[in-house]
Design a protein around this motif. Structure first.
Motif, PDB file in Angstrom:
ATOM      1  N   PRO A 305      -1.475  -5.332 -11.052  1.00  0.00           N
ATOM      2  CA  PRO A 305      -0.844  -4.305 -11.901  1.00  0.00           C
ATOM      3  C   PRO A 305      -1.677  -3.951 -13.124  1.00  0.00           C
ATOM      4  O   PRO A 305      -1.464  -2.896 -13.740  1.00  0.00           O
ATOM      5  CB  PRO A 305       0.489  -4.952 -12.296  1.00  0.00           C
ATOM      6  CG  PRO A 305       0.244  -6.424 -12.171  1.00  0.00           C
ATOM      7  CD  PRO A 305      -0.699  -6.580 -11.015  1.00  0.00           C
ATOM      8  N   GLU A 306      -2.615  -4.832 -13.480  1.00  0.00           N
ATOM      9  CA  GLU A 306      -3.451  -4.546 -14.642  1.00  0.00           C
ATOM     10  C   GLU A 306      -4.453  -3.430 -14.384  1.00  0.00           C
ATOM     11  O   GLU A 306      -4.991  -2.835 -15.325  1.00  0.00           O
ATOM     12  CB  GLU A 306      -4.196  -5.819 -15.064  1.00  0.00           C
ATOM     13  CG  GLU A 306      -5.363  -6.238 -14.170  1.00  0.00           C
ATOM     14  CD  GLU A 306      -4.929  -6.874 -12.847  1.00  0.00           C
ATOM     15  OE1 GLU A 306      -5.819  -7.142 -12.008  1.00  0.00           O
ATOM     16  OE2 GLU A 306      -3.729  -7.081 -12.649  1.00  0.00           O
ATOM     17  N   ASP A 307      -4.715  -3.129 -13.109  1.00  0.00           N
ATOM     18  CA  ASP A 307      -5.665  -2.069 -12.766  1.00  0.00           C
ATOM     19  C   ASP A 307      -4.886  -0.776 -12.550  1.00  0.00           C
ATOM     20  O   ASP A 307      -4.255  -0.576 -11.515  1.00  0.00           O
ATOM     21  CB  ASP A 307      -6.441  -2.446 -11.501  1.00  0.00           C
ATOM     22  CG  ASP A 307      -7.656  -1.555 -11.276  1.00  0.00           C
ATOM     23  OD1 ASP A 307      -7.529  -0.337 -11.533  1.00  0.00           O
ATOM     24  OD2 ASP A 307      -8.701  -2.064 -10.871  1.00  0.00           O
ATOM     25  N   GLN A 308      -4.938   0.111 -13.535  1.00  0.00           N
ATOM     26  CA  GLN A 308      -4.146   1.339 -13.505  1.00  0.00           C
ATOM     27  C   GLN A 308      -4.910   2.536 -12.968  1.00  0.00           C
ATOM     28  O   GLN A 308      -4.341   3.610 -12.822  1.00  0.00           O
ATOM     29  CB  GLN A 308      -3.660   1.674 -14.926  1.00  0.00           C
ATOM     30  CG  GLN A 308      -2.850   0.562 -15.571  1.00  0.00           C
ATOM     31  CD  GLN A 308      -1.531   0.356 -14.862  1.00  0.00           C
ATOM     32  OE1 GLN A 308      -0.789   1.297 -14.609  1.00  0.00           O
ATOM     33  NE2 GLN A 308      -1.236  -0.903 -14.523  1.00  0.00           N
ATOM     34  N   ASN A 309      -6.172   2.352 -12.653  1.00  0.00           N
ATOM     35  CA  ASN A 309      -7.040   3.488 -12.346  1.00  0.00           C
ATOM     36  C   ASN A 309      -6.530   4.327 -11.189  1.00  0.00           C
ATOM     37  O   ASN A 309      -6.580   5.554 -11.231  1.00  0.00           O
ATOM     38  CB  ASN A 309      -8.462   2.984 -12.063  1.00  0.00           C
ATOM     39  CG  ASN A 309      -9.472   4.106 -11.943  1.00  0.00           C
ATOM     40  OD1 ASN A 309      -9.696   4.632 -10.857  1.00  0.00           O
ATOM     41  ND2 ASN A 309     -10.066   4.486 -13.062  1.00  0.00           N
ATOM     42  N   LEU A 310      -6.056   3.703 -10.125  1.00  0.00           N
ATOM     43  CA  LEU A 310      -5.639   4.424  -8.924  1.00  0.00           C
ATOM     44  C   LEU A 310      -4.147   4.260  -8.662  1.00  0.00           C
ATOM     45  O   LEU A 310      -3.672   4.621  -7.577  1.00  0.00           O
ATOM     46  CB  LEU A 310      -6.430   3.915  -7.710  1.00  0.00           C
ATOM     47  CG  LEU A 310      -7.938   4.141  -7.776  1.00  0.00           C
ATOM     48  CD1 LEU A 310      -8.631   3.380  -6.659  1.00  0.00           C
ATOM     49  CD2 LEU A 310      -8.279   5.630  -7.687  1.00  0.00           C
ATOM     50  N   GLN A 311      -3.394   3.760  -9.641  1.00  0.00           N
ATOM     51  CA  GLN A 311      -1.984   3.455  -9.418  1.00  0.00           C
ATOM     52  C   GLN A 311      -1.177   4.670  -8.981  1.00  0.00           C
ATOM     53  O   GLN A 311      -0.388   4.596  -8.034  1.00  0.00           O
ATOM     54  CB  GLN A 311      -1.368   2.852 -10.683  1.00  0.00           C
ATOM     55  CG  GLN A 311       0.075   2.399 -10.494  1.00  0.00           C
ATOM     56  CD  GLN A 311       0.633   1.769 -11.741  1.00  0.00           C
ATOM     57  OE1 GLN A 311       0.383   2.255 -12.848  1.00  0.00           O
ATOM     58  NE2 GLN A 311       1.375   0.689 -11.578  1.00  0.00           N
ATOM     59  N   ALA A 312      -1.376   5.811  -9.648  1.00  0.00           N
ATOM     60  CA  ALA A 312      -0.594   6.994  -9.322  1.00  0.00           C
ATOM     61  C   ALA A 312      -0.878   7.478  -7.896  1.00  0.00           C
ATOM     62  O   ALA A 312       0.050   7.851  -7.170  1.00  0.00           O
ATOM     63  CB  ALA A 312      -0.875   8.113 -10.324  1.00  0.00           C
ATOM     64  N   LEU A 313      -2.143   7.442  -7.521  1.00  0.00           N
ATOM     65  CA  LEU A 313      -2.515   7.881  -6.170  1.00  0.00           C
ATOM     66  C   LEU A 313      -1.878   6.984  -5.114  1.00  0.00           C
ATOM     67  O   LEU A 313      -1.278   7.475  -4.155  1.00  0.00           O
ATOM     68  CB  LEU A 313      -4.039   7.867  -6.022  1.00  0.00           C
ATOM     69  CG  LEU A 313      -4.581   8.181  -4.602  1.00  0.00           C
ATOM     70  CD1 LEU A 313      -4.281   9.596  -4.228  1.00  0.00           C
ATOM     71  CD2 LEU A 313      -6.083   7.893  -4.569  1.00  0.00           C
ATOM     72  N   ILE A 314      -1.997   5.676  -5.294  1.00  0.00           N
ATOM     73  CA  ILE A 314      -1.461   4.741  -4.308  1.00  0.00           C
ATOM     74  C   ILE A 314       0.066   4.831  -4.258  1.00  0.00           C
ATOM     75  O   ILE A 314       0.662   4.843  -3.176  1.00  0.00           O
ATOM     76  CB  ILE A 314      -1.931   3.306  -4.633  1.00  0.00           C
ATOM     77  CG1 ILE A 314      -3.457   3.202  -4.453  1.00  0.00           C
ATOM     78  CG2 ILE A 314      -1.227   2.285  -3.752  1.00  0.00           C
ATOM     79  CD1 ILE A 314      -4.050   1.885  -4.928  1.00  0.00           C
ATOM     80  N   SER A 315       0.698   4.915  -5.419  1.00  0.00           N
ATOM     81  CA  SER A 315       2.149   5.002  -5.454  1.00  0.00           C
ATOM     82  C   SER A 315       2.656   6.257  -4.763  1.00  0.00           C
ATOM     83  O   SER A 315       3.681   6.239  -4.069  1.00  0.00           O
ATOM     84  CB  SER A 315       2.646   4.966  -6.908  1.00  0.00           C
ATOM     85  OG  SER A 315       2.295   3.742  -7.533  1.00  0.00           O
ATOM     86  N   ALA A 316       1.926   7.369  -4.911  1.00  0.00           N
ATOM     87  CA  ALA A 316       2.357   8.632  -4.325  1.00  0.00           C
ATOM     88  C   ALA A 316       2.279   8.625  -2.814  1.00  0.00           C
ATOM     89  O   ALA A 316       3.049   9.326  -2.135  1.00  0.00           O
ATOM     90  CB  ALA A 316       1.511   9.781  -4.883  1.00  0.00           C
ATOM     91  N   HIS A 317       1.346   7.839  -2.252  1.00  0.00           N
ATOM     92  CA  HIS A 317       1.133   7.856  -0.799  1.00  0.00           C
ATOM     93  C   HIS A 317       1.773   6.683  -0.065  1.00  0.00           C
ATOM     94  O   HIS A 317       2.096   6.802   1.110  1.00  0.00           O
ATOM     95  CB  HIS A 317      -0.371   7.847  -0.494  1.00  0.00           C
ATOM     96  CG  HIS A 317      -1.049   9.152  -0.754  1.00  0.00           C
ATOM     97  ND1 HIS A 317      -1.468   9.521  -2.012  1.00  0.00           N
ATOM     98  CD2 HIS A 317      -1.371  10.184   0.062  1.00  0.00           C
ATOM     99  CE1 HIS A 317      -2.039  10.713  -1.952  1.00  0.00           C
ATOM    100  NE2 HIS A 317      -1.992  11.131  -0.717  1.00  0.00           N
ATOM    101  N   SER A 318       1.938   5.553  -0.732  1.00  0.00           N
ATOM    102  CA  SER A 318       2.342   4.342  -0.017  1.00  0.00           C
ATOM    103  C   SER A 318       3.771   4.409   0.485  1.00  0.00           C
ATOM    104  O   SER A 318       4.132   3.667   1.408  1.00  0.00           O
ATOM    105  CB  SER A 318       2.159   3.111  -0.901  1.00  0.00           C
ATOM    106  OG  SER A 318       2.909   3.250  -2.103  1.00  0.00           O
ATOM    107  N   GLY A 319       4.584   5.286  -0.059  1.00  0.00           N
ATOM    108  CA  GLY A 319       5.960   5.383   0.404  1.00  0.00           C
ATOM    109  C   GLY A 319       6.154   6.294   1.595  1.00  0.00           C
ATOM    110  O   GLY A 319       7.263   6.441   2.114  1.00  0.00           O
ATOM    111  N   ARG A 320       5.069   6.911   2.071  1.00  0.00           N
ATOM    112  CA  ARG A 320       5.172   7.863   3.173  1.00  0.00           C
ATOM    113  C   ARG A 320       5.354   7.144   4.506  1.00  0.00           C
ATOM    114  O   ARG A 320       4.837   6.071   4.680  1.00  0.00           O
ATOM    115  CB  ARG A 320       3.922   8.754   3.232  1.00  0.00           C
ATOM    116  CG  ARG A 320       3.803   9.670   2.012  1.00  0.00           C
ATOM    117  CD  ARG A 320       2.604  10.569   2.124  1.00  0.00           C
ATOM    118  NE  ARG A 320       2.511  11.477   0.984  1.00  0.00           N
ATOM    119  CZ  ARG A 320       1.557  12.390   0.835  1.00  0.00           C
ATOM    120  NH1 ARG A 320       0.619  12.518   1.745  1.00  0.00           N
ATOM    121  NH2 ARG A 320       1.546  13.169  -0.214  1.00  0.00           N
TER     122      ARG A 320
END
Length: 320
Positions: A305-320
């Motif tokens: 969780p400390e690595d925020q660089n790609l968090q939004a991208l991964i969160s947007a796709h992982s629920g698909r």
């Protein structure tokens, strides 16, 4: 844009397809001795690494490749079809064996032994008209790839990679094909060998004189990129992971970069996402079969969780 003008596929890839047998070894084999593998895995390889990695990231992916009309070819064809890859540009060829590669994984690296011959059909014969795709990707080498120029003229973004030269001659004429390419994604050893340079950075700058964007992956040393049009230079460290097998990692890296490019990410984020997909792929045996899914990326994000660089991208796709 009219509905009929919308590309049918996001990416079409072309190159040699293999069946890979990966053996995890405790030590390197020596002549006259026997080493027992601690684990093994079978998986499609070669350009299939690209295709599977792209498809698992949600891109509509097609592949133009030759398959032998044999049991091995049927097995690989069935695997790729099950991954949702469009094989309408591929062909099964009677009288030709699907190439087989045995990868020996040990000491955080691997050595490859391949049985195969050149396919009876070239990429130019498989792709006679430009594919309707947002992007195309190919392994270039000492064979013609005139279809790349057609694809670029038709509006596709052209990505290229290059493989190991078994002759170790590294003929510089191979790089002439870059005139039709927008992005080149070699690994460091290949980049230095083809440019006759002594460091990945020197190779990067030499290649940037030939192609608009160059990205050089360098295993545990990370990756570097140079946009020749803007001068933007990016260096990204590798993600520290327990490595089991690096087979296909360069192809998975390239697939991650292609996907991130089509999503419109900035260059630094594209390289970082590519590095993450490659890092996750080396934690398991196999090339194509080790390519991460969004669930794998989400698991990594949850553990970091400390690595925020790609968090939004991964969160947007992982629920698909």
């Amino acid at each position: 844009m009219h509905e009929l003008d919308v590309p049918v596929l996001d990416v079409v890839v072309s190159g040699l397809v293999f069946k890979d047998l990966v053996l995890g070894l405790p030590t390197a084999p020596r002549p006259g001795t026997e080493v027992w593998a601690t684990e093994s895995h079978e998986s499609p390889g070669g350009i299939a690494n690209f295709a599977v990695a792209l498809a698992r990231l949600g891109l509509r992916t097609g592949m133009a490749a030759a398959f032998g009309a044999d049991a091995t070819g049927d097995q690989v064809w069935g695997y790729l079809s099950a991954e949702g890859i469009d094989l309408s540009l591929s062909r099964r060829l009677a009288g030709w064996q699907t190439p087989l590669t045995v990868a020996l994984a040990y000491d955080n690296d691997r050595a490859l032994v391949t049985r195969g011959t050149s396919p009876l059909l070239s990429a130019d014969e498989l792709i006679t008209t430009p594919p309707a795709a947002r992007a195309v990707a190919a392994h270039i080498g000492p064979w013609p790839n005139d279809w790349l120029a057609k694809a670029k003229a038709a509006g596709s973004v052209v990505f290229a990679d290059v493989g190991w030269d078994p002759t170790e001659q590294w003929g510089p004429a191979v790089l002439d094909q870059l005139q039709h390419c927008d992005v080149f994604l070699p690994n460091a050893d290949e980049a230095m060998a083809y440019t006759r340079t002594d460091s990945p950075e020197q190779a990067l700058r030499s290649l940037a004189e030939r192609v608009p964007l160059v990205v050089v992956s360098n295993g545990a040393a990370g990756a570097i990129a140079l946009d020749a049009s803007t001068g933007e230079h990016v260096a990204v460290p590798a993600f520290p992971v327990p490595a089991a097998d690096s087979t296909g990692a360069g192809d998975v890296f390239a697939a991650g970069f292609i996907a991130a490019t089509l999503w419109g990410l900035p260059l630094a984020q594209r390289v970082r996402f590519a590095a993450l997909t490659a890092a996750l792929s080396v934690t398991r045996l196999g090339g194509a079969d080790a390519a991460p899914r969004w669930a794998d990326l989400a698991d990594w994000q949850a553990a970091h969780p400390e690595d925020q660089n790609l968090q939004a991208l991964i969160s947007a796709h992982s629920g698909r």
